[in-house]
Scaffold this motif. Structure first.
Motif, mmCIF file in Angstrom:
data_model
loop_
_atom_site.group_PDB
_atom_site.id
_atom_site.type_symbol
_atom_site.label_atom_id
_atom_site.label_comp_id
_atom_site.label_asym_id
_atom_site.label_seq_id
_atom_site.Cartn_x
_atom_site.Cartn_y
_atom_site.Cartn_z
ATOM 1 N N GLN A 21 12.367 18.882 71.274
ATOM 2 C CA GLN A 21 13.035 17.645 71.512
ATOM 3 C C GLN A 21 13.186 16.897 70.350
ATOM 4 O O GLN A 21 14.119 16.360 70.033
ATOM 5 C CB GLN A 21 12.182 16.832 72.522
ATOM 6 C CG GLN A 21 12.810 15.536 72.923
ATOM 7 C CD GLN A 21 11.784 14.705 73.595
ATOM 8 O OE1 GLN A 21 10.716 14.799 73.594
ATOM 9 N NE2 GLN A 21 12.551 13.599 74.447
ATOM 10 N N HIS A 59 15.990 20.071 78.405
ATOM 11 C CA HIS A 59 14.751 19.643 77.830
ATOM 12 C C HIS A 59 14.090 18.919 79.056
ATOM 13 O O HIS A 59 12.893 19.221 79.694
ATOM 14 C CB HIS A 59 14.634 19.069 76.726
ATOM 15 C CG HIS A 59 13.398 18.011 76.476
ATOM 16 N ND1 HIS A 59 12.287 18.862 76.086
ATOM 17 C CD2 HIS A 59 13.098 16.955 76.711
ATOM 18 C CE1 HIS A 59 11.183 17.865 75.833
ATOM 19 N NE2 HIS A 59 11.461 16.792 76.509
ATOM 20 N N TYR A 60 14.654 17.907 79.716
ATOM 21 C CA TYR A 60 13.989 17.067 80.722
ATOM 22 C C TYR A 60 14.106 17.908 81.921
ATOM 23 O O TYR A 60 12.998 17.768 82.973
ATOM 24 C CB TYR A 60 15.085 15.809 80.901
ATOM 25 C CG TYR A 60 14.656 14.930 79.852
ATOM 26 C CD1 TYR A 60 13.499 14.093 79.928
ATOM 27 C CD2 TYR A 60 15.452 14.847 78.874
ATOM 28 C CE1 TYR A 60 13.247 13.015 78.704
ATOM 29 C CE2 TYR A 60 15.092 13.928 77.807
ATOM 30 C CZ TYR A 60 14.050 13.160 77.876
ATOM 31 O OH TYR A 60 14.002 12.209 76.812
ATOM 32 N N LYS A 61 14.853 18.660 82.376
ATOM 33 C CA LYS A 61 14.885 19.872 83.461
ATOM 34 C C LYS A 61 13.824 20.438 83.646
ATOM 35 O O LYS A 61 13.113 20.805 84.494
ATOM 36 C CB LYS A 61 16.321 20.149 83.525
ATOM 37 C CG LYS A 61 16.439 21.198 84.811
ATOM 38 C CD LYS A 61 16.531 20.615 86.221
ATOM 39 C CE LYS A 61 16.380 21.484 87.271
ATOM 40 N NZ LYS A 61 16.456 20.440 88.533
ATOM 41 N N GLN A 114 9.783 18.374 82.244
ATOM 42 C CA GLN A 114 9.531 17.320 82.988
ATOM 43 C C GLN A 114 10.149 17.399 84.529
ATOM 44 O O GLN A 114 9.777 16.361 85.355
ATOM 45 C CB GLN A 114 9.970 15.955 82.552
ATOM 46 C CG GLN A 114 9.366 15.930 81.092
ATOM 47 C CD GLN A 114 9.638 14.517 80.267
ATOM 48 O OE1 GLN A 114 10.048 13.674 80.778
ATOM 49 N NE2 GLN A 114 9.662 14.369 78.889
ATOM 50 N N ASN A 117 12.873 16.267 85.221
ATOM 51 C CA ASN A 117 13.480 15.183 85.363
ATOM 52 C C ASN A 117 15.181 15.106 85.588
ATOM 53 O O ASN A 117 15.619 15.144 84.704
ATOM 54 C CB ASN A 117 13.070 14.056 84.444
ATOM 55 C CG ASN A 117 13.468 12.761 84.314
ATOM 56 O OD1 ASN A 117 14.396 12.157 85.313
ATOM 57 N ND2 ASN A 117 12.892 11.823 83.926
ATOM 58 N N LYS A 135 17.305 12.162 84.169
ATOM 59 C CA LYS A 135 17.799 12.378 82.815
ATOM 60 C C LYS A 135 18.300 13.504 82.295
ATOM 61 O O LYS A 135 19.245 13.210 81.421
ATOM 62 C CB LYS A 135 16.137 12.060 81.910
ATOM 63 C CG LYS A 135 15.688 10.866 81.902
ATOM 64 C CD LYS A 135 15.014 10.599 80.521
ATOM 65 C CE LYS A 135 14.672 9.092 80.192
ATOM 66 N NZ LYS A 135 14.345 9.119 78.939
ATOM 67 N N ALA A 136 18.024 14.645 82.931
ATOM 68 C CA ALA A 136 18.920 15.741 82.651
ATOM 69 C C ALA A 136 20.481 15.738 82.722
ATOM 70 O O ALA A 136 21.317 15.891 82.052
ATOM 71 C CB ALA A 136 18.388 16.837 83.394
#
Length: 361
Positions: A303, A326-328, A331, A333, A336-337
Motif C-alpha cells: 500500500q 488492496h482493500y478488497k 481488509q 472492504n 473502499k475498493a
C-alpha cells in the motif's frame, strides 16, 4: 670531339627541360664568381655554356648529333657560321680533367640516390600508413558516435532515427553493431523471432567479449521476454548486467520478467528497488514494487508504494486499480475498493471498470 652530353651529365634522349635543368645546376656550381681564386672555373663555365647553347637549340643539336659541324662557345651568337676552335695542349688537358670530374660527380649522385632510396621509400610508406591510420580512426570515431546515437534513439523509442543510424553504421562498415541495433529495432517492433535471428547470428560470429556485448544480451533478454521465455530472459539480462556494470533499464526488465513471467514477486520487488530516483524508470518501478508486494501478500508495504505511485500522473489509473484490490483482499472492504476502482475506470483503465461493475453494482 668533346661530348657535350657528358659535359652536362645527361643522356642523348634528354629533352629541353632536362638539358636546361642540367645546365642551371652546373652553371651555378662552376660560375667564376663562386671562387675567384680558382682559375679553372672560367674554362669550365665556358664549356658548360658551349654545350648548353648547342644542345638546347634544335638546329644546332641536329647538326651536332649528325656530325655536320662542331660548335664552340664563340659561335653561339651566330646562326649561319661555324668554325673549328683550336685549344692548347694545356687547355685540352683541363677540359678532359673537367669531363672526368663531371662524370665522377654524376656517378656519385647515382650512388647516393641508391643509398638513400630505401629511406625515401620507407618514409613514403610511413606517411601512407599514418594517413590510412588517420582515416581509419576517423571512421571508427564516426561509427562510435552513430552507435551511441542509435542506443539513445532506441531508449527513447525513436525507431525511424535508429534506422538511419543503422544505415550510417553500414556506411562505416561496422556491420556487427549495425545488426545489434537492428535487433533492438525488431524488439521495439515486437518482432521477437526476427530480433533473435540477428542476435544468434552475432553470437555465432563473436569469439570474445566486446564493448557492445551488454547491449546484445539486453536486446536478447527483451526478445526472450516477448517470447514468454522467462528463464532465457533472466539469463540474458544477468549477462547484460555483468557487461554493463549494472544498468537501471536492465533492472527494470529483469524485474518485469520475475513479476510477469516467473511469478517470483519477492525477487521482482528487490530488483525494482535497485532503480535509483531520477531514473526514467523510477516512477514505474515504484508502481511495480507495490504490485509485486501485493502479489506476494505483503499488503501494508504494498500500500505504501501504491500510494506513492499516485504522485505520477502517468501511473495513477493502475495505482488506483491495485489500491482497490488492496482493500478488497487485505481488509475485505468493498466500499473502499469500489471507490478506487471507480476512480481508475474514470482515468481510463478498462479492467477497473469491469471490477467495478462486478463487485460494486
Amino acid at each position: 670531339m668533346d661530348n657535350y652530353y657528358n659535359i652536362l651529365g645527361i643522356d642523348r634522349s634528354a629533352g629541353k627541360k632536362e638539358i636546361k635543368k642540367a645546365y642551371l645546376t652546373l652553371a651555378k656550381k662552376y660560375h667564376p664568381d663562386v671562387d675567384k681564386n680558382d682559375s679553372t672555373l672560367e674554362d669550365k663555365f665556358k664549356l658548360i655554356n658551349e654545350a648548353y647553347n648547342t644542345l638546347y637549340d634544335d638546329s644546332k643539336k641536329f647538326q651536332y648529333d649528325n656530325g655536320l659541324t662542331y660548335f664552340t662557345f664563340h659561335n653561339t651568337t651566330s646562326s649561319n657560321t661555324s668554325e673549328r676552335r683550336n685549344y692548347s695542349q694545356e687547355t685540352n688537358r683541363k677540359r678532359e680533367k673537367y669531363k672526368t670530374h663531371v662524370q665522377a660527380e654524376a656517378k656519385k649522385e647515382k650512388r647516393q640516390y641508391k643509398k638513400f632510396a630505401p629511406y625515401i621509400v620507407g618514409g613514403y610508406v610511413v606517411a601512407m600508413i599514418g594517413l590510412i591510420s588517420f582515416f581509419v580512426h576517423r571512421q571508427s570515431k564516426l561509427a562510435d558516435e552513430a552507435y551511441s546515437s542509435a542506443l539513445t534513439n532506441l531508449k527513447e523509442n525513436r525507431v525511424r532515427l535508429a534506422h538511419q543510424n543503422v544505415q550510417e553504421l553500414l556506411e562505416y562498415e561496422d556491420y556487427t553493431r549495425a545488426e545489434v541495433i537492428q535487433a533492438g529495432i525488431e524488439v521495439l517492433s515486437k518482432k521477437s523471432s526476427t530480433a533473435l535471428h540477428y542476435i544468434r547470428k552475432i553470437e555465432d560470429d563473436l569469439k570474445e567479449e566486446t564493448p557492445y556485448s551488454g547491449d546484445l544480451y539486453y536486446f536478447k533478454g527483451r526478445a526472450m521476454y516477448l517470447e514468454g521465455d522467462g528463464i532465457g530472459a533472466v539469463q540474458a539480462f544477468e549477462k547484460a548486467y555483468k557487461y554493463n556494470n549494472g544498468d537501471d533499464v536492465i533492472d527494470f526488465w529483469l524485474g518485469k520478467t520475475y513479476n510477469d513471467l516467473l511469478l517470483e514477486y519477492d525477487k521482482a520487488a528487490k530488483v525494482f528497488q535497485k532503480i535509483p530516483q531520477g531514473s526514467p524508470y523510477y516512477d514505474e518501478s515504484i508502481l511495480l514494487i507495490g504490485i509485486s508486494l501485493q502479489h506476494n501478500r505483503q499488503f501494508n508495504l504494498s500500500q505504501r508504494y501504491l500510494l506513492q505511485a499516485l504522485n505520477a500522473k502517468k501511473h495513477q489509473a493502475l495505482a488506483n486499480y491495485y489500491l482497490g484490490w488492496h482493500y478488497k483482499l487485505s481488509q475485505n472492504n468493498a466500499n473502499k475498493a469500489c471507490i478506487y476502482w471507480e476512480t481508475s475506470a474514470k482515468q481510463g483503465y478498462a479492467e477497473a471498470l469491469y471490477q467495478y461493475r462486478r463487485h460494486c453494482q
